[in-house]
Design an enzyme around this catalytic site. Sequence first.
Site, mmCIF file in Angstrom:
data_model
loop_
_atom_site.group_PDB
_atom_site.id
_atom_site.type_symbol
_atom_site.label_atom_id
_atom_site.label_comp_id
_atom_site.label_asym_id
_atom_site.label_seq_id
_atom_site.Cartn_x
_atom_site.Cartn_y
_atom_site.Cartn_z
ATOM 1 N N ILE A 67 0.929 -1.268 -0.078
ATOM 2 C CA ILE A 67 0.015 -0.004 -0.165
ATOM 3 C C ILE A 67 0.987 1.320 0.034
ATOM 4 O O ILE A 67 1.718 1.429 0.859
ATOM 5 C CB ILE A 67 -1.041 -0.109 1.347
ATOM 6 C CG1 ILE A 67 -2.162 1.155 1.275
ATOM 7 C CG2 ILE A 67 -0.238 0.105 2.687
ATOM 8 C CD1 ILE A 67 -2.907 1.293 2.262
ATOM 9 N N SER A 68 0.734 1.987 -0.794
ATOM 10 C CA SER A 68 1.586 3.125 -1.027
ATOM 11 C C SER A 68 1.687 4.047 0.100
ATOM 12 O O SER A 68 0.775 4.080 0.713
ATOM 13 C CB SER A 68 1.256 4.025 -2.393
ATOM 14 O OG SER A 68 1.187 3.261 -3.439
ATOM 15 N N GLN A 69 2.884 4.749 0.098
ATOM 16 C CA GLN A 69 3.088 5.788 1.421
ATOM 17 C C GLN A 69 1.993 6.902 1.272
ATOM 18 O O GLN A 69 1.778 7.624 0.058
ATOM 19 C CB GLN A 69 4.526 6.351 1.234
ATOM 20 C CG GLN A 69 4.965 7.410 2.109
ATOM 21 C CD GLN A 69 6.281 7.910 1.926
ATOM 22 O OE1 GLN A 69 7.072 7.273 1.016
ATOM 23 N NE2 GLN A 69 6.753 8.676 2.624
#
Length: 218
Positions: A67-69
């Site tokens: 899950i992206s930053q």
Amino acid sequence: MAYKFVDNYREKGARKQLVQLLKTRGISDQHVLNAIAKVPRHFFFDETFWNQAYKDIAFPIGDGQTISQPYTVAYQSELLHVKKGDKVLEIGTGSGYQTCILMELGAEVYTIERQENLYNRTIQVLPYMGYKPHFFCGDGSKGVEKHAPYDKIIVTAGAPFVPEIMLKQLKIGGIFVIPVGDEKEQKMMTIIRAGENDFDRIELDTFRFVPLVGDQAW
């Protein structure tokens, strides 16, 4: 995975703190910040890892994906300049977090994921949360030509080059945001389609994404 579908004062407070952190990192689009403040990121985590949900970090979600930053999600979202009703193609659904942010910005989202496990997870979780994008499972490196053209296209994985097939799916005047580089790091690119065969390209900051895999990628 045991999802935590509870959103109390603690979680909402954590999102407010995250928004303040993103402001200090240069995110200034209030619409993007409002979306970050609204979408419950902890819904994408096993309850065991809730304490990681509102840190400004990427986090593994299985199948070699993350899950992206939050900063990266906000950064790309800002570059898209989403307007209400925009038809947006997202390459790499992943957890679905970026999808939700785009929908909070008012976009009609077409999102494609090549990992079947992630696809099967998001088509259950997002509608449960109240988000109903157009889901597709397949090779995102080729875009989703059937529903083109798009006002905006966003790629959430690192590409070795800009796929020409995707450029052709962008409306004239549309914006394409994609990280391009090698497998270790990429430069964020904003591409504006100025005419039928005329594209303006802007190279921006360095990021590190999981690789875009497919026929028109790695």
